[in-house]
Scaffold this active site. Structure first.
Site, PDB file in Angstrom:
ATOM      1  N   GLU A 403       0.822  -1.219   0.000  1.00 25.40           N
ATOM      2  CA  GLU A 403       0.000   0.000   0.000  1.00 25.40           C
ATOM      3  C   GLU A 403       0.855   1.269   0.000  1.00 25.40           C
ATOM      4  O   GLU A 403       0.801   2.066   0.931  1.00 25.40           O
ATOM      5  CB  GLU A 403      -0.953  -0.035   1.193  1.00 25.40           C
ATOM      6  CG  GLU A 403      -1.912  -1.192   1.042  1.00 25.40           C
ATOM      7  CD  GLU A 403      -2.978  -1.259   2.121  1.00 25.40           C
ATOM      8  OE1 GLU A 403      -2.636  -1.087   3.285  1.00 25.40           O
ATOM      9  OE2 GLU A 403      -4.149  -1.487   1.774  1.00 25.40           O
ATOM     10  N   GLU A 470      -4.366 -10.320   0.116  1.00 27.12           N
ATOM     11  CA  GLU A 470      -5.107 -10.292   1.378  1.00 27.12           C
ATOM     12  C   GLU A 470      -6.569 -10.558   1.043  1.00 27.12           C
ATOM     13  O   GLU A 470      -7.089 -10.026   0.078  1.00 27.12           O
ATOM     14  CB  GLU A 470      -5.008  -8.918   2.065  1.00 27.12           C
ATOM     15  CG  GLU A 470      -3.608  -8.561   2.499  1.00 27.12           C
ATOM     16  CD  GLU A 470      -3.506  -7.165   3.124  1.00 27.12           C
ATOM     17  OE1 GLU A 470      -4.515  -6.662   3.656  1.00 27.12           O
ATOM     18  OE2 GLU A 470      -2.412  -6.593   3.063  1.00 27.12           O
TER      19      GLU A 470
HETATM   20  C1  GAL Z   1      -4.975  -3.892   4.269  1.00 22.95           C
HETATM   21  C2  GAL Z   1      -3.553  -3.714   4.739  1.00 22.95           C
HETATM   22  C3  GAL Z   1      -3.248  -4.502   5.973  1.00 22.95           C
HETATM   23  C4  GAL Z   1      -4.333  -4.320   6.979  1.00 22.95           C
HETATM   24  C5  GAL Z   1      -5.633  -4.737   6.397  1.00 22.95           C
HETATM   25  C6  GAL Z   1      -6.780  -4.520   7.333  1.00 22.95           C
HETATM   26  O1  GAL Z   1      -5.378  -2.820   3.524  1.00 22.95           O
HETATM   27  O2  GAL Z   1      -2.653  -4.072   3.739  1.00 22.95           O
HETATM   28  O3  GAL Z   1      -2.017  -4.088   6.477  1.00 22.95           O
HETATM   29  O4  GAL Z   1      -4.413  -2.979   7.320  1.00 22.95           O
HETATM   30  O5  GAL Z   1      -5.918  -3.958   5.271  1.00 22.95           O
HETATM   31  O6  GAL Z   1      -6.625  -5.140   8.536  1.00 22.95           O
END
Ligand code: GAL
Length: 943
Positions: A403, A470
């Site tokens: 990010e 993720e």
């Molecule tokens: C994503 C980020 C993670 C964490 C997650 C939410 O956007 O890469 O580090 O913040 O969201 O828990």
């Protein structure tokens, strides 16, 4: 010393360090400088003269976890003014001091001083000689100390500021906690010893051959030998006709010795080839499915100073739950972690120590990723990431960072990584065009989009494989919807799987309450002005690594084998990368009697159906266990259809006054003086609700459509960003605040019929509820119908009945699905059987209290200190805990929940799914609960 202040505002990389190189395990002498150091703190680098006292601090460790300052949790937001490259003046500084005697063995050679991780920005002096500065909190720095290290007393001095220009590059979603949190070591560097080593391997699946090339940079001639391959020539590519490939399923490592006349290093190498062909991610020629998790380093006492024994235990726990991949979010892990992933078998995406997410909150203005001022810092970080870890078989991917928007500095490090290490793939989620990455990566993309990408109806850039770096945000109760993602991964070869967010919750230990309960803390609990609350508590395992229920569910969803049992046949789908099933033992259990089952041969990527005769009315479970590791890999179950429990013999209700609604007959003390009696139960004529069952007083029996919002209920689903979170919709509709009117109370033969109307205040929508009560004299059966009326402004959380008992539960024993909870979109790991749980296990406690713990039961006995309540039905969702939903919803931390003095039980006709809207898609349409008619049949017994 003035340069310390100036240095803090410099976007340049640290200075004085040696070129980055592989983390090698050599026989050169070394001396650990871990242990007790002294620390002295200042509020700001502008006030370094107000010297306080020295006090002890453990290295490795974080200062705020040892009483020096406080942790700060923020996700995107920088907890200081965004004024790059300047840090704020309010910037805690800590001088660290260590006096030590250097070992003679180290002193006998030139030497380096190695820092593996120092959170913050530091300048380092040895014996009053400035060695240089440390930047890149999770990256290794080595200083040449040959001319400074001396016999006798040495003084190492590290001045560490919490904030610097580099804080702008370290905006990962985690605790800000300065400190020397990884090891500090003195390494002898014998003259003519090894400099760097870079091992290149490949595996050709067509003929089983492998190649090996070992680049060595050393000050004198080097040799390379291997017990398996003999002597090798450094720099030359060697071809071997037959090697065993490395995969996570078969992590075969070969020993290698690289040496010069004065130093030798032992390496363990693996042969594998990762590449992309026709949009598919391939390992050793076969499609690779990543069943991954994002792993931060976290321990509730020690923060990111996670020791290796803990890391190993984490990996074993992952392996037991069918996890085969780790993204080291969002920085390179402790170097030795990757020895473990090589050995235990995990596919690893090593991520650079880089995130500039806070710039998003300012429209990405001034983002370092696209500002030449930061180009060197980006290059430096990526270089140190790749160079340190480049010899690991388990590392398949380099991730540029997390990010950090887009920009030329990212382009440049991608190009560099690719040229330095063409054999691995480059990942960066922020590059939506995938111009310089080898896979199209997204986070939290919703299943319908993933389906389009899989099927090709939405093209992925450059025909690349798709990975979810993720997804499925494991926060609180959830994540819901894992199966839907996995089904897509199985269906479309282009989908390479992904990494769940996230492995471990980052709660910090806050002590123990007077009655012995652990206090777990999150953002805001340390008085931070800028913070993101409980968003840091979002993992499959708790901070102390005890599994949450989602881990069992994930194990089932990630199982590399699907077992389908139907009367007459068994189907096994082998989804391993390369294994057949010969490493597994199968056990078949029919109605509780287990026997070994010879497994048919099923090659990877194929399915087999074989006859398996059993009576359709039996419960049959087939479990497959890994013979070496002993853990259960997969299971399938056939359940016979069950019928609702019937009561034999009937009794007629007595005491019903014909008009239905009558004076209550309740005495001022609340005891029924003249209620309606039906078998063991007494009903209050004023409310129509049961108030007693045998010896048990029943309180507050009521219809309920609400639940204590989960973290997911409090999030805005990415599929409905135009709407408030469902919890807010429930609050607006006052779903928690239903008012009830008794419509009438009548009898029909031996049935007591109570009709009520319930609805929230303000609006003209609600539910008409018909309660049909019958009894055989000892048990009490309820047939419930809930029918909506009016225009409901929101979906429901559940539809069922709440009961309060004035005594606490100690244990619940049940037959039904377990041992974990189950909502319509979770509970994949729950199977039918007989289970037992203590009060806390049944309730499922979370760091932030919320709705949890529903089990689908056929028969449950609630232990109530000397008496019991038995509930029977078919697949009835039941929740049992010591607090009302209102109390749960109003309590911020688990340890603040009141002691258990009573029991709240809910038996539901239906419950809504939980989804993953704390970050990602909400509850899928098929798991929602729009207002509609529901039925419940349940029998209560006092036992
Ligand atoms: C994503 C980020 C993670 C964490 C997650 C939410 O956007 O890469 O580090 O913040 O969201 O828990």
């Amino acid at each position: 010393m003035t340069s310390f202040l100036a240095d803090l505002a410099s976007p340049q990389p640290g200075r004085g360090g040696l070129p980055a190189r592989a983390h090698l395990d050599t026989d050169a002498p070394r001396q650990s400088l871990d242990g007790t150091w002294q620390v002295r703190r200042y509020p700001s680098p502008r006030h370094l003269t107000e010297q306080g006292d020295w006090s002890p601090v453990e290295v490795p460790g974080h200062l705020p976890l040892q009483g020096h300052g406080t942790p700060i949790y923020a996700n995107l937001a920088y907890p200081f003014a965004v004024d790059p490259p300047h840090p704020p003046d309010d910037n805690p500084v800590a001088d660290h001091r260590l006096e030590f005697e250097a070992d003679a063995a180290v002193l006998a050679h030139p030497s380096v001083l190695r820092f593996e991780g120092v959170d913050g920005a530091a300048t380092v002096w040895l014996n009053d000689v400035e060695l240089g500065t440390l930047r890149g909190s999770r990256l290794t720095t080595e200083f040449d100390v040959s001319s400074v290290l001396r016999t006798g007393k040495n003084v190492l001095f590290v001045r560490l500021a919490q904030w610097s220009a580099h804080s702008y590059l370290e905006d990962q979603d985690m605790w800000w906690m300065p400190g020397i949190f990884r090891s500090v070591t003195l390494l002898a560097r014998p003259s003519g010893g090894l400099g760097d080593v870079f091992v290149h391997t490949s595996y050709d699946h067509r003929d089983g051959s492998g190649t090996l090339r070992v680049e060595v940079s050393s000050a004198s001639p080097a040799t390379v030998t291997s017990p398996a391959f003999g002597d090798l020539v450094p720099g030359e590519t060697h071809h071997f006709r037959s090697v065993s490939p490395w995969t996570a399923e078969t992590p075969v490592l070969y020993d290698l010795k690289v040496q010069t006349a004065t130093e030798s290093a032992d390496l363990r190498i693996g042969f594998r080839t990762v590449h992309v062909e026709d949009g598919v991610l391939l390992l050793n020629g076969a499609p690779l499915l990543l069943r991954g998790v994002n792993r931060h380093e976290h321990d509730p006492h020690r923060g990111r100073a996670v020791d290796l024994a803990t890391a190993r235990a984490e990996l074993l726990l992952m392996r037991e739950h069918n996890i085969n991949a780790v993204r080291t979010s969002h920085y390179p892990p402790n170097a030795a972690f990757l020895d473990l992933t090589d050995e235990l078998g995990f596919y690893v995406m090593v991520e650079n120590d880089l995130e500039t997410h806070g710039f998003e909150l300012n429209g990405w203005r001034g983002n370092p990723s696209d500002d030449p001022m930061w180009a060197d810092a980006y290059a430096d970080r990526m270089t140190r990431t790749v160079e340190r870890d480049k010899n690991h078989a388990s590392v398949l991917f380099w991730s540029l960072g997390n990010e950090s928007g887009t920009g030329a500095n990212l382009d440049a490090i991608a190009v560099w990584a690719k040229s330095r290490d063409p054999e691995r793939l480059v990942h960066y989620e922020g590059d939506r065009r995938s111009i310089y990455t080898d896979m199209y990566s997204r986070m939290y993309a919703m299943t319908d989009e993933v389906e389009r990408l899989g099927s090709g109806s939405a093209p992925s850039p450059r025909n690349l494989p798709f990975v979810l770096c993720e997804y499925a945000h494991a926060m609180g109760n959830g994540p819901g919807g894992l199966t839907e993602y996995q089904d897509l991964f199985h269906k479309y070869p282009r989908l390479a799987g992904g990494f769940i967010w996230e492995w471990v919750e980052h709660a910090l230990h806050g002590g123990v309450t007077s009655d012995g309960r652990t206090i777990s803390l999150y953002g805001g609990d340390f008085g931070e002005k800028v913070h993101d609350g409980s968003f840091v508590v979002d993992g499959l395992v708790h901070a102390d690594k005890t599994p949450g229920p989602a881990l069992k569910d994930l194990a089932r969803v990630y199982a590399p084998i699907t077992v389908v049992l139907a009367p007459g046949e068994l189907t096994i789908v082998n989804r391993y990368h390369g294994l057949d099933l010969s490493h597994l033992d199968a056990e078949l259990t029919v109605d509780g009697t287990a026997s070994a089952l010879a497994l048919p041969k099923v090659e990877a990527g194929t399915a087999v159906t074989v006859p398996l005769p059993f009576d359709p009315a039996s419960t049959v479970t087939l479990t497959l266990r890994h013979r070496d590791h002993g853990h259960e890999v997969a299971w399938g179950q056939h359940l016979p259809s069950r019928t609702r429990p019937a009561l034999t013999g009937t009794v007629t209700p007595s005491g019903v006054t014909p008009s239905g609604v009558t004076p209550s007959g309740v005495t001022p003390s609340g005891v029924i003086s003249s209620g309606v009696t039906l078998g063991p139960a007494v009903f209050d004529q004023a409310t129509g609700m049961p108030v007693r069952l045998g010896d048990l007083d029943l309180h507050d029996v009521a219809i309920s459509l609400w639940r204590a919002p989960t973290e997911n209920d409090r999030g805005i689903g990415w599929d409905e960003t135009n709407l408030p979170p469902v919890a807010d919709r429930w609050a607006a509709a006052r779903l928690h605040d239903m008012r009830t009117r008794l419509v009438d109370l009548t009898t029909d033969g031996d049935t007591l019929i109570v009709r009520t109307r319930s609805g929230p205040p303000i609006i003209d929508a609600g539910v008409d509820v018909t309660w049909r009560w019958t009894s055989d004299g000892t048990a009490l059966a309820l047939d419930l119908t809930i029918e909506p009326y009016g225009a409901w402004p929101c979906d429901w959380a559940r539809a069922g009945v709440d009961i309060r008992l004035d005594r606490p539960t100690s244990r619940v024993d049940w037959t039904g699905h377990g041992p974990g909870p189950q909502y319509p979109d979770t509970g994949q790991g729950a199977r039918y059987g007989s289970w037992s749980a203590d009060r806390d296990e049944f309730a499922v406690r979370t760091v932030r209290p919320q709705e949890h713990g529903a089990r689908r039961i056929d028969d449950a006995t609630v232990d109530l200190a000397g008496t019991g309540l038995r509930i029977t039905g078919v697949d009835v969702p039941v929740t049992i805990r010591p607090w009302s939903r209102e109390v749960i919803a109003a309590t911020a931390h688990d340890h603040e929940l009141p002691p258990a003095t009573e029991t709240w039980i809910s038996v539901d006709a239906a419950v809504a799914g939980v989804g993953t809207a704390s970050c990602g898609q909400g509850v899928l349409p098929q798991y929602r609960l729009p207002a509609s008619t529901h039925h419940l049949h349940v029998v209560f017994h006092q036992s």
